[in-house]
Write a protein that holds these residues in place. Sequence first.
Motif, PDB file in Angstrom:
ATOM      1  N   LEU A   1      40.526  51.525  24.370  1.00  0.00           N
ATOM      2  CA  LEU A   1      40.366  50.986  25.718  1.00  0.00           C
ATOM      3  C   LEU A   1      39.319  49.872  25.743  1.00  0.00           C
ATOM      4  CD1 LEU A   1      40.519  54.288  27.815  1.00  0.00           C
ATOM      5  CD2 LEU A   1      42.324  52.587  27.497  1.00  0.00           C
ATOM      6  N   ARG A   2      38.281  50.020  24.930  1.00  0.00           N
ATOM      7  CA  ARG A   2      37.246  48.976  24.866  1.00  0.00           C
ATOM      8  C   ARG A   2      37.830  47.677  24.314  1.00  0.00           C
ATOM      9  NH1 ARG A   2      31.463  48.825  25.051  1.00  0.00           N
ATOM     10  NH2 ARG A   2      30.954  46.613  25.065  1.00  0.00           N
ATOM     11  N   ASP A   3      38.657  47.773  23.279  1.00  0.00           N
ATOM     12  CA  ASP A   3      39.274  46.579  22.697  1.00  0.00           C
ATOM     13  C   ASP A   3      40.204  45.892  23.697  1.00  0.00           C
ATOM     14  OD1 ASP A   3      37.934  46.971  20.370  1.00  0.00           O
ATOM     15  OD2 ASP A   3      39.702  47.231  19.099  1.00  0.00           O
ATOM     16  N   ILE A   4      40.997  46.699  24.403  1.00  0.00           N
ATOM     17  CA  ILE A   4      41.919  46.127  25.389  1.00  0.00           C
ATOM     18  C   ILE A   4      41.139  45.481  26.526  1.00  0.00           C
ATOM     19  CG2 ILE A   4      43.775  46.640  27.028  1.00  0.00           C
ATOM     20  CD1 ILE A   4      44.561  48.961  25.182  1.00  0.00           C
ATOM     21  N   LEU A   5      40.054  46.117  26.918  1.00  0.00           N
ATOM     22  CA  LEU A   5      39.187  45.554  27.953  1.00  0.00           C
ATOM     23  C   LEU A   5      38.630  44.206  27.509  1.00  0.00           C
ATOM     24  CD1 LEU A   5      37.621  45.836  30.625  1.00  0.00           C
ATOM     25  CD2 LEU A   5      35.863  47.092  29.359  1.00  0.00           C
ATOM     26  N   SER A   6      38.235  44.118  26.255  1.00  0.00           N
ATOM     27  CA  SER A   6      37.691  42.870  25.717  1.00  0.00           C
ATOM     28  C   SER A   6      38.737  41.760  25.749  1.00  0.00           C
ATOM     29  CB  SER A   6      37.203  43.096  24.283  1.00  0.00           C
ATOM     30  OG  SER A   6      36.655  41.910  23.747  1.00  0.00           O
ATOM     31  N   ILE A   7      39.977  42.098  25.375  1.00  0.00           N
ATOM     32  CA  ILE A   7      41.074  41.121  25.420  1.00  0.00           C
ATOM     33  C   ILE A   7      41.296  40.652  26.854  1.00  0.00           C
ATOM     34  CG2 ILE A   7      43.569  40.829  25.122  1.00  0.00           C
ATOM     35  CD1 ILE A   7      43.341  42.822  22.758  1.00  0.00           C
ATOM     36  N   TYR A   8      41.287  41.599  27.776  1.00  0.00           N
ATOM     37  CA  TYR A   8      41.491  41.285  29.191  1.00  0.00           C
ATOM     38  C   TYR A   8      40.433  40.309  29.701  1.00  0.00           C
ATOM     39  CZ  TYR A   8      41.336  42.021  34.259  1.00  0.00           C
ATOM     40  OH  TYR A   8      41.290  41.833  35.613  1.00  0.00           O
ATOM     41  N   LEU A   9      39.181  40.541  29.340  1.00  0.00           N
ATOM     42  CA  LEU A   9      38.093  39.726  29.865  1.00  0.00           C
ATOM     43  C   LEU A   9      38.081  38.309  29.302  1.00  0.00           C
ATOM     44  CD1 LEU A   9      35.181  42.321  30.012  1.00  0.00           C
ATOM     45  CD2 LEU A   9      36.502  41.373  31.904  1.00  0.00           C
ATOM     46  N   GLN A  10      38.779  38.089  28.202  1.00  0.00           N
ATOM     47  CA  GLN A  10      38.863  36.732  27.658  1.00  0.00           C
ATOM     48  C   GLN A  10      39.623  35.802  28.601  1.00  0.00           C
ATOM     49  OE1 GLN A  10      40.415  36.802  23.628  1.00  0.00           O
ATOM     50  NE2 GLN A  10      39.110  38.536  23.090  1.00  0.00           N
ATOM     51  N   HIS A  11      40.546  36.378  29.378  1.00  0.00           N
ATOM     52  CA  HIS A  11      41.323  35.596  30.349  1.00  0.00           C
ATOM     53  C   HIS A  11      41.410  36.405  31.645  1.00  0.00           C
ATOM     54  CE1 HIS A  11      42.493  33.078  26.963  1.00  0.00           C
ATOM     55  NE2 HIS A  11      42.884  34.163  26.325  1.00  0.00           N
ATOM     56  N   SER A  12      40.270  36.836  32.148  1.00  0.00           N
ATOM     57  CA  SER A  12      40.248  37.814  33.234  1.00  0.00           C
ATOM     58  C   SER A  12      40.947  37.349  34.510  1.00  0.00           C
ATOM     59  CB  SER A  12      38.805  38.224  33.548  1.00  0.00           C
ATOM     60  OG  SER A  12      38.028  37.093  33.893  1.00  0.00           O
ATOM     61  N   ASP A  13      40.730  36.097  34.929  1.00  0.00           N
ATOM     62  CA  ASP A  13      41.337  35.633  36.181  1.00  0.00           C
ATOM     63  C   ASP A  13      42.859  35.685  36.109  1.00  0.00           C
ATOM     64  OD1 ASP A  13      38.852  35.193  37.217  1.00  0.00           O
ATOM     65  OD2 ASP A  13      38.839  33.039  36.829  1.00  0.00           O
ATOM     66  N   LEU A  14      43.397  35.175  35.004  1.00  0.00           N
ATOM     67  CA  LEU A  14      44.844  35.131  34.850  1.00  0.00           C
ATOM     68  C   LEU A  14      45.424  36.524  34.644  1.00  0.00           C
ATOM     69  CD1 LEU A  14      47.248  33.271  34.778  1.00  0.00           C
ATOM     70  CD2 LEU A  14      46.848  32.885  32.348  1.00  0.00           C
ATOM     71  N   LEU A  15      44.762  37.337  33.839  1.00  0.00           N
ATOM     72  CA  LEU A  15      45.288  38.672  33.566  1.00  0.00           C
ATOM     73  C   LEU A  15      45.140  39.604  34.760  1.00  0.00           C
ATOM     74  CD1 LEU A  15      44.316  39.282  29.838  1.00  0.00           C
ATOM     75  CD2 LEU A  15      46.526  38.705  30.806  1.00  0.00           C
ATOM     76  N   ARG A  16      44.146  39.349  35.608  1.00  0.00           N
ATOM     77  CA  ARG A  16      44.052  40.135  36.841  1.00  0.00           C
ATOM     78  C   ARG A  16      45.292  39.886  37.700  1.00  0.00           C
ATOM     79  NH1 ARG A  16      39.625  42.429  39.741  1.00  0.00           N
ATOM     80  NH2 ARG A  16      38.224  41.596  38.159  1.00  0.00           N
ATOM     81  N   LEU A  17      45.719  38.622  37.748  1.00  0.00           N
ATOM     82  CA  LEU A  17      46.941  38.285  38.479  1.00  0.00           C
ATOM     83  C   LEU A  17      48.158  38.962  37.857  1.00  0.00           C
ATOM     84  CD1 LEU A  17      46.503  34.465  39.218  1.00  0.00           C
ATOM     85  CD2 LEU A  17      46.730  36.281  40.916  1.00  0.00           C
ATOM     86  N   THR A  18      48.204  39.006  36.520  1.00  0.00           N
ATOM     87  CA  THR A  18      49.356  39.635  35.871  1.00  0.00           C
ATOM     88  C   THR A  18      49.407  41.124  36.184  1.00  0.00           C
ATOM     89  OG1 THR A  18      48.276  40.207  33.767  1.00  0.00           O
ATOM     90  CG2 THR A  18      49.192  37.993  33.958  1.00  0.00           C
ATOM     91  N   LEU A  19      48.244  41.758  36.265  1.00  0.00           N
ATOM     92  CA  LEU A  19      48.212  43.181  36.597  1.00  0.00           C
ATOM     93  C   LEU A  19      48.729  43.423  38.009  1.00  0.00           C
ATOM     94  CD1 LEU A  19      44.821  44.452  35.131  1.00  0.00           C
ATOM     95  CD2 LEU A  19      47.110  45.133  34.439  1.00  0.00           C
TER      96      LEU A  19
END
Length: 206
Positions: free
Chosen positions: A100-118
């Motif tokens: 979960l920590r690794d996935i969180l790290s990946i998410y935060l690299q492009h947080s604005d865009l990935l928040r939209l994808t979620l």
Amino acid sequence: MTVVIVIIGVNSLLREVRKKKVMETITEVAFDLFKQKGYQHVTVEEIALRSGIAKGTFFNYFQKKEHLLLHLANSYSQLMDQVVQRHREGTIKERLLHILRDILSIYLQHSDLLRLTLVETIRSTIETKEVSTNLTMFRETLRTLLEEAIRSGALRSRWDPNMSASVIVGLFLNTLIHGSPSLNEDELYEALLRQLDVVWEGIADE
């Protein structure tokens, strides 16, 4: 006759290669524009123009702009197996937390865009009543991990692994969507850890 079949096969292969190339171009151009201007400020017309295609061609690949976000989410979900393979040691809870920590790290690299994808992924799931590919892969990966731990005796649990995996996915998504944008990776991870601690006793018979 054999020559004709070969020619048809080659032409079909070339069409598939061209289609894949066009989709890759559309995707790369769109994501660059999303990062530069923000998702809401990018139009299909602009994506098509920058991609060197007609607007109608865009719709041959994506029914609407939002589907680009779903495509992005599915692309990131393919990293899941790589993340899991990196963490083969430790207790089941330790492995889950590392994953979960690794996935969180990946998410935060492009947080604005990935928040939209979620958000789009969840909205699409609600509208179509079909669980999206990326969420399914996430849940199935965790379910498999829990099942293996139960079979090996590393985890004792009275709950169905699929239900437990769904709960963990829900906690993770809740942390990402509702976590303050001002929180850094360590703070978001701590928030996730606290939530997992709350439910872990209900998953593991310890």
